[in-house]
Design an enzyme around this catalytic site. Sequence first.
Site, PDB file in Angstrom:
ATOM      1  N   HIS A 162       0.870  -1.175   0.000  1.00 27.40           N
ATOM      2  CA  HIS A 162       0.000   0.000   0.000  1.00 27.40           C
ATOM      3  C   HIS A 162       0.912   1.232   0.000  1.00 27.40           C
ATOM      4  O   HIS A 162       2.015   1.186   0.540  1.00 27.40           O
ATOM      5  CB  HIS A 162      -0.832   0.128   1.278  1.00 27.40           C
ATOM      6  CG  HIS A 162      -1.792  -0.973   1.574  1.00 27.40           C
ATOM      7  ND1 HIS A 162      -1.417  -2.127   2.183  1.00 27.40           N
ATOM      8  CD2 HIS A 162      -3.137  -1.075   1.382  1.00 27.40           C
ATOM      9  CE1 HIS A 162      -2.474  -2.908   2.358  1.00 27.40           C
ATOM     10  NE2 HIS A 162      -3.536  -2.297   1.882  1.00 27.40           N
ATOM     11  N   ASP A 214       2.362   1.896   3.414  1.00 28.13           N
ATOM     12  CA  ASP A 214       3.295   0.914   4.013  1.00 28.13           C
ATOM     13  C   ASP A 214       4.728   1.299   3.703  1.00 28.13           C
ATOM     14  O   ASP A 214       5.632   1.087   4.499  1.00 28.13           O
ATOM     15  CB  ASP A 214       3.149  -0.492   3.394  1.00 28.13           C
ATOM     16  CG  ASP A 214       1.744  -1.011   3.390  1.00 28.13           C
ATOM     17  OD1 ASP A 214       0.992  -0.649   4.292  1.00 28.13           O
ATOM     18  OD2 ASP A 214       1.414  -1.797   2.476  1.00 28.13           O
ATOM     19  N   GLU A 241     -11.207  -6.595  -4.120  1.00 30.23           N
ATOM     20  CA  GLU A 241     -11.019  -7.686  -3.155  1.00 30.23           C
ATOM     21  C   GLU A 241     -12.256  -7.834  -2.283  1.00 30.23           C
ATOM     22  O   GLU A 241     -12.502  -7.015  -1.395  1.00 30.23           O
ATOM     23  CB  GLU A 241      -9.777  -7.392  -2.300  1.00 30.23           C
ATOM     24  CG  GLU A 241      -9.426  -8.544  -1.378  1.00 30.23           C
ATOM     25  CD  GLU A 241      -8.122  -8.318  -0.616  1.00 30.23           C
ATOM     26  OE1 GLU A 241      -7.154  -7.802  -1.206  1.00 30.23           O
ATOM     27  OE2 GLU A 241      -8.080  -8.669   0.567  1.00 30.23           O
ATOM     28  N   ASP A 276      -5.260 -13.680  -2.458  1.00 31.07           N
ATOM     29  CA  ASP A 276      -4.568 -13.339  -1.212  1.00 31.07           C
ATOM     30  C   ASP A 276      -4.566 -14.613  -0.378  1.00 31.07           C
ATOM     31  O   ASP A 276      -5.616 -15.122   0.021  1.00 31.07           O
ATOM     32  CB  ASP A 276      -5.268 -12.192  -0.467  1.00 31.07           C
ATOM     33  CG  ASP A 276      -4.706 -10.842  -0.859  1.00 31.07           C
ATOM     34  OD1 ASP A 276      -3.853 -10.789  -1.765  1.00 31.07           O
ATOM     35  OD2 ASP A 276      -5.112  -9.839  -0.247  1.00 31.07           O
ATOM     36  N   ASP A 317     -10.474 -11.883  10.560  1.00 31.98           N
ATOM     37  CA  ASP A 317      -9.419 -12.095   9.582  1.00 31.98           C
ATOM     38  C   ASP A 317      -8.091 -12.287  10.323  1.00 31.98           C
ATOM     39  O   ASP A 317      -7.390 -11.318  10.600  1.00 31.98           O
ATOM     40  CB  ASP A 317      -9.372 -10.831   8.704  1.00 31.98           C
ATOM     41  CG  ASP A 317      -8.911 -11.109   7.294  1.00 31.98           C
ATOM     42  OD1 ASP A 317      -8.712 -12.293   6.966  1.00 31.98           O
ATOM     43  OD2 ASP A 317      -8.758 -10.143   6.532  1.00 31.98           O
ATOM     44  N   ASP A 358      -5.446 -13.775   9.285  1.00 32.65           N
ATOM     45  CA  ASP A 358      -4.302 -13.603   8.374  1.00 32.65           C
ATOM     46  C   ASP A 358      -3.140 -14.548   8.665  1.00 32.65           C
ATOM     47  O   ASP A 358      -1.988 -14.117   8.828  1.00 32.65           O
ATOM     48  CB  ASP A 358      -3.791 -12.148   8.421  1.00 32.65           C
ATOM     49  CG  ASP A 358      -4.771 -11.170   7.808  1.00 32.65           C
ATOM     50  OD1 ASP A 358      -5.408 -11.521   6.797  1.00 32.65           O
ATOM     51  OD2 ASP A 358      -4.903 -10.046   8.326  1.00 32.65           O
ATOM     52  N   ASP A 415      -0.987 -12.404   2.045  1.00 32.67           N
ATOM     53  CA  ASP A 415      -1.541 -11.324   2.862  1.00 32.67           C
ATOM     54  C   ASP A 415      -1.656 -11.904   4.276  1.00 32.67           C
ATOM     55  O   ASP A 415      -2.744 -11.993   4.844  1.00 32.67           O
ATOM     56  CB  ASP A 415      -2.895 -10.886   2.294  1.00 32.67           C
ATOM     57  CG  ASP A 415      -3.437  -9.659   3.000  1.00 32.67           C
ATOM     58  OD1 ASP A 415      -2.815  -9.218   3.978  1.00 32.67           O
ATOM     59  OD2 ASP A 415      -4.500  -9.160   2.578  1.00 32.67           O
TER      60      ASP A 415
HETATM   61  C1  XLS Z   1      -7.899  -6.816   4.566  1.00 31.28           C
HETATM   62  C2  XLS Z   1      -7.426  -6.976   3.211  1.00 31.28           C
HETATM   63  C3  XLS Z   1      -6.267  -6.063   2.832  1.00 31.28           C
HETATM   64  C4  XLS Z   1      -6.109  -6.000   1.332  1.00 31.28           C
HETATM   65  C5  XLS Z   1      -5.254  -4.888   0.848  1.00 31.28           C
HETATM   66  O1  XLS Z   1      -8.568  -7.673   5.120  1.00 31.28           O
HETATM   67  O2  XLS Z   1      -7.087  -8.316   3.046  1.00 31.28           O
HETATM   68  O3  XLS Z   1      -5.095  -6.500   3.442  1.00 31.28           O
HETATM   69  O4  XLS Z   1      -5.599  -7.182   0.834  1.00 31.28           O
HETATM   70  O5  XLS Z   1      -5.740  -3.642   1.186  1.00 31.28           O
HETATM   71 NI    NI Z   2      -6.134  -9.083   1.349  1.00 30.98          NI
HETATM   72 NI    NI Z   3      -7.932  -9.762   4.706  1.00 36.46          NI
END
Ligand code: XLS
Ligand code: NI
Ligand code: NI
Length: 438
Positions: free
Chosen positions: A102, A105, A233, A297, A308, A310, A340
Amino acid sequence: MSDSFFQRIDKIRYEGPQSENPLAFRYYDKDRMVLGKKLADHLRVAVCYWHTFAWPGSDIFGQGTFDRPWFKISNPIEAAELKLKVAFEFFEKLGSPYFTFHDRDIAPEGATLKESHSNLDRIIAQAEGEMKRTGVKLLWGTANLFSNPRYMSGAATNPDPEVFAYGAAQVRKILDITHKLNGENYVLWGGREGYETLLNTDMKREADQLGRFLTLVAEHKHKIGFKGTLLLEPKPKEPTKHQYDYDTATVYAFLQRYKLDREYAVNIEANHAILSGHTFQHEVAYAIQNGVFGSIDMNRGDYLLGWDTDQFPNDVQEIALVMATILKGGGFTTGGMNFDAKLRRQSIDPEDLFHAHIGGMDCLARGLLIAEKMISDGKLEAVINERYAGWKGELGQKILSGKASLAELSDTVLEKGIEPKARSGRQEYLENLLARYF
Ligand code: XLS
Ligand code: NI
Ligand code: NI
């Protein structure tokens, strides 16, 4: 300040499944040929900048746990420069062909948009140099239109057009940069594009605003000659209660309504699929069938937690099924598999970043190799073909081609005395067949 944050770690190599070395690949053999293409070219792996280098290991109850040297530098530009060096050292040692980021970032947000832009320009010039030096490419760029308080009520869907315009300015800048860096895609995740309550929300108006925003982005893409793919997304919830991009079907309907279905594809996140009540494979299959499959992702959730989390992928069976679906759909074009994904906040050592990504890449490679077997022996496909074989016959063709009216079908059934025979769906047989690949 050490600019070799990972000095204890050598380049990660493929050593094969028997290796006991935790800092080696056991399945990710990048040059291995799989169905006529190199393994790495099937997977197109990317490391994300935000979780891996920008996130300090904080959660809603506690501050960051990661002791990274760039977090301790008070000058934000110098911090961004060190972070960039370390990031590329990581990509290089890991051997990930791509990265993603981003705007916020990679370079710090300034006091004004102008200052933010000039911070970006400065860091991006260095990123360009690092990309040339290492050969690491950009899978996609994106704008953070969700962290700053100005976006608390949405970016494109904000009740205030000035916020819409500010978001547009951010996207314009980072789309131009993505183009300049030869990015292969541009992603829009509508983090704050949703609502909490209809007591203060005009949903119809917000949808029109979002349609307008996405149209402007597509127009700009063509104006600057960016050949990459624009990706949306989907995510069903978090941060807002009702996210407008709930899942692939919702996004696809939205795109059609605003005549954008040829401009955008989807970036499907594995755990967003689960959060929306679908399997990861369902989301991928739905996107492929409607011609909007773009990129992935690659992060899992936790089946006990409804948010989420991740995490890095570890379910080979899930990946194998998804890979088989992607391969049957023709594979990635501009898309790839972006981690991600983030460490758990107790994983504080630099090595942990390697363990996470090595495990993820091995899991994807293993899934791909199993998918190769599934596709090559054709056993699963044969069952599906056989199941629908009737549609190739006279009656099936007549129905599909639109040559039989409802009345004619009724006459046919009555005249021929048709009584359909029930046939097993053989799910358990198929599950056993699937188990044999592992
Ligand atoms: C959040 C999203 C984010 C996108 C990018 O849940 O996964 O990380 O991939 O903005
Ligand atoms: Ni994402
Ligand atoms: Ni996400």
